[in-house]
Design a protein around this motif. Structure first.
Motif, short mmCIF file in Angstrom:
data_model
loop_
_atom_site.label_atom_id
_atom_site.label_comp_id
_atom_site.label_asym_id
_atom_site.label_seq_id
_atom_site.Cartn_x
_atom_site.Cartn_y
_atom_site.Cartn_z
N HIS A 61 0.84 -1.20 0.00
CA HIS A 61 0.00 0.00 0.00
C HIS A 61 0.87 1.25 0.00
CE1 HIS A 61 -2.70 -3.10 1.46
NE2 HIS A 61 -3.71 -2.29 1.27
N ASP A 62 0.48 2.22 -0.82
CA ASP A 62 1.17 3.51 -0.82
C ASP A 62 0.69 4.32 0.38
OD1 ASP A 62 2.59 3.03 -3.17
OD2 ASP A 62 0.90 3.69 -4.40
N LEU A 63 1.59 5.10 0.94
CA LEU A 63 1.28 5.94 2.10
C LEU A 63 1.18 7.38 1.65
CD1 LEU A 63 1.02 6.05 5.23
CD2 LEU A 63 3.51 6.31 5.30
N ALA A 64 0.22 8.11 2.18
CA ALA A 64 0.04 9.52 1.85
C ALA A 64 -0.50 10.26 3.07
CB ALA A 64 -0.94 9.68 0.68
N LEU A 65 -0.39 11.55 3.02
CA LEU A 65 -1.01 12.42 4.02
C LEU A 65 -2.10 13.22 3.32
CD1 LEU A 65 2.17 13.86 5.77
CD2 LEU A 65 0.48 12.32 6.80
N ILE A 66 -3.23 13.35 3.97
CA ILE A 66 -4.28 14.22 3.44
C ILE A 66 -4.65 15.24 4.52
CG2 ILE A 66 -5.22 12.57 1.78
CD1 ILE A 66 -7.48 12.00 3.81
N ALA A 74 -4.47 13.59 8.20
CA ALA A 74 -4.63 12.15 8.40
C ALA A 74 -3.59 11.44 7.53
CB ALA A 74 -6.03 11.68 8.00
N ALA A 75 -3.13 10.31 8.03
CA ALA A 75 -2.30 9.41 7.23
C ALA A 75 -3.24 8.40 6.61
CB ALA A 75 -1.26 8.72 8.10
N VAL A 76 -3.05 8.15 5.32
CA VAL A 76 -3.91 7.19 4.61
C VAL A 76 -3.04 6.21 3.85
CG1 VAL A 76 -5.83 8.83 4.38
CG2 VAL A 76 -4.14 8.63 2.54
N VAL A 77 -3.61 5.02 3.61
CA VAL A 77 -2.95 4.05 2.73
C VAL A 77 -3.84 3.85 1.51
CG1 VAL A 77 -1.58 2.83 4.46
CG2 VAL A 77 -3.92 2.12 4.04
N GLU A 78 -3.17 3.64 0.38
CA GLU A 78 -3.88 3.43 -0.88
C GLU A 78 -3.46 2.06 -1.41
OE1 GLU A 78 -2.10 6.85 -2.70
OE2 GLU A 78 -3.94 7.99 -2.46
N PRO A 79 -4.42 1.23 -1.78
CA PRO A 79 -4.06 -0.07 -2.35
C PRO A 79 -3.23 0.10 -3.61
CG PRO A 79 -6.41 0.05 -1.85
CD PRO A 79 -5.86 1.43 -1.68
N ALA A 80 -2.21 -0.72 -3.78
CA ALA A 80 -1.33 -0.62 -4.95
C ALA A 80 -2.09 -0.79 -6.26
CB ALA A 80 -0.20 -1.65 -4.85
N GLY A 81 -3.13 -1.60 -6.27
CA GLY A 81 -3.90 -1.82 -7.48
C GLY A 81 -4.96 -0.78 -7.73
N PHE A 106 4.27 13.43 13.60
CA PHE A 106 3.15 12.49 13.52
C PHE A 106 3.49 11.35 12.55
CE2 PHE A 106 -0.74 11.74 10.80
CZ PHE A 106 -1.39 10.88 11.65
N LEU A 107 4.03 11.68 11.40
CA LEU A 107 4.39 10.67 10.41
C LEU A 107 5.52 9.78 10.93
CD1 LEU A 107 3.86 9.53 7.61
CD2 LEU A 107 5.47 11.22 6.71
N ASP A 108 6.51 10.37 11.58
CA ASP A 108 7.61 9.57 12.15
C ASP A 108 7.11 8.59 13.19
OD1 ASP A 108 9.46 10.87 10.56
OD2 ASP A 108 10.10 12.26 12.14
N VAL A 109 6.23 9.03 14.07
CA VAL A 109 5.68 8.15 15.10
C VAL A 109 4.83 7.06 14.45
CG1 VAL A 109 4.10 8.04 17.09
CG2 VAL A 109 5.79 9.87 16.94
N LEU A 110 4.06 7.42 13.45
CA LEU A 110 3.24 6.44 12.74
C LEU A 110 4.11 5.36 12.10
CD1 LEU A 110 0.32 5.70 11.80
CD2 LEU A 110 0.83 6.98 9.73
N ARG A 111 5.20 5.77 11.48
CA ARG A 111 6.10 4.81 10.84
C ARG A 111 6.74 3.89 11.88
NH1 ARG A 111 8.86 9.13 6.83
NH2 ARG A 111 7.43 8.89 5.08
N ALA A 112 7.05 4.43 13.06
CA ALA A 112 7.72 3.64 14.10
C ALA A 112 6.74 2.76 14.88
CB ALA A 112 8.47 4.56 15.05
N ALA A 113 5.58 3.32 15.21
CA ALA A 113 4.65 2.62 16.11
C ALA A 113 3.44 2.02 15.42
CB ALA A 113 4.18 3.59 17.21
N GLY A 114 3.15 2.43 14.20
CA GLY A 114 1.97 1.93 13.51
C GLY A 114 0.77 2.81 13.76
N PRO A 115 -0.38 2.45 13.23
CA PRO A 115 -1.58 3.27 13.29
C PRO A 115 -2.02 3.75 14.67
CG PRO A 115 -1.89 1.55 11.70
CD PRO A 115 -0.57 1.28 12.38
N PRO A 116 -1.77 3.04 15.77
CA PRO A 116 -2.20 3.60 17.05
C PRO A 116 -1.53 4.92 17.42
CG PRO A 116 -1.79 1.25 17.27
CD PRO A 116 -1.30 1.66 15.91
#
Length: 154
Positions: A61-66, A74-81, A106-116
């Motif tokens: 999944h691609d990662l993006a910020l909206i 918000a951080a969002v994931v987009e399906p590759a397909g 926020f993005l750094d913490v998300l990458r390290a800890a995941g969605p929570p």
């Protein structure tokens, strides 16, 4: 796009310029350029920042910020397909326009800890429209062409 004239200035013009500058600052803070961004000035106004990294737990999944003027970032994931983006977490906090460094953290913490790392429920900061409420909080272009914040918090 409606044009509002307030106290001798074109609010929507300044809002569009300021939001573009803000999105550029956020993009640079998270390590991408403005070419990775898109901006929608309809109501509600929104912005999108495509990221060049993925989350380890979601490699397909691609990662993006909206950003939107009601819920903030918000951080969002987009399906590759293809398909609809799925929100992972909302930044929350107290501001709809937090400092770019806060979005990067926020993005750094998300990458390290995941969605929570953020909130699963979208915050509601304000009603859509009434951009005159946001203009003074957005960065402006200075005489040298450099971006400078209009808010001392930046």
């Amino acid at each position: 796009m409606n044009t509002l004239i307030g106290f001798g200035r074109d609010i929507e013009y300044h809002f569009a310029r300021g939001l573009r500058a803000y999105l550029d600052r956020v993009a640079r803070a998270v390590g991408v350029g403005f070419e990775s961004c898109s901006l929608d000035l309809d109501v509600p106004a929104s912005g999108y920042v495509a990221l060049d990294r993925r989350l380890p737990d979601l490699p397909g999944h691609d990662l993006a910020l909206i950003w939107d003027e009601v819920h903030g970032w918000a951080a969002v994931v987009e399906p590759a397909g293809g398909g609809a983006a799925k929100p992972l977490a909302y930044l929350g906090g107290r501001e709809v326009l937090p400092a770019p460094r806060a979005v990067a953290r926020f993005l750094d913490v998300l990458r390290a800890a995941g969605p929570p790392a953020g909130s699963f429920r979208p915050p509601v900061f304000r009603a859509a429209g009434h951009h005159e409420d946001l203009v003074d909080w957005l960065p402006v272009t200075g005489p040298e062409g450099l971006l400078r914040p209009s808010s001392p918090a930046w």
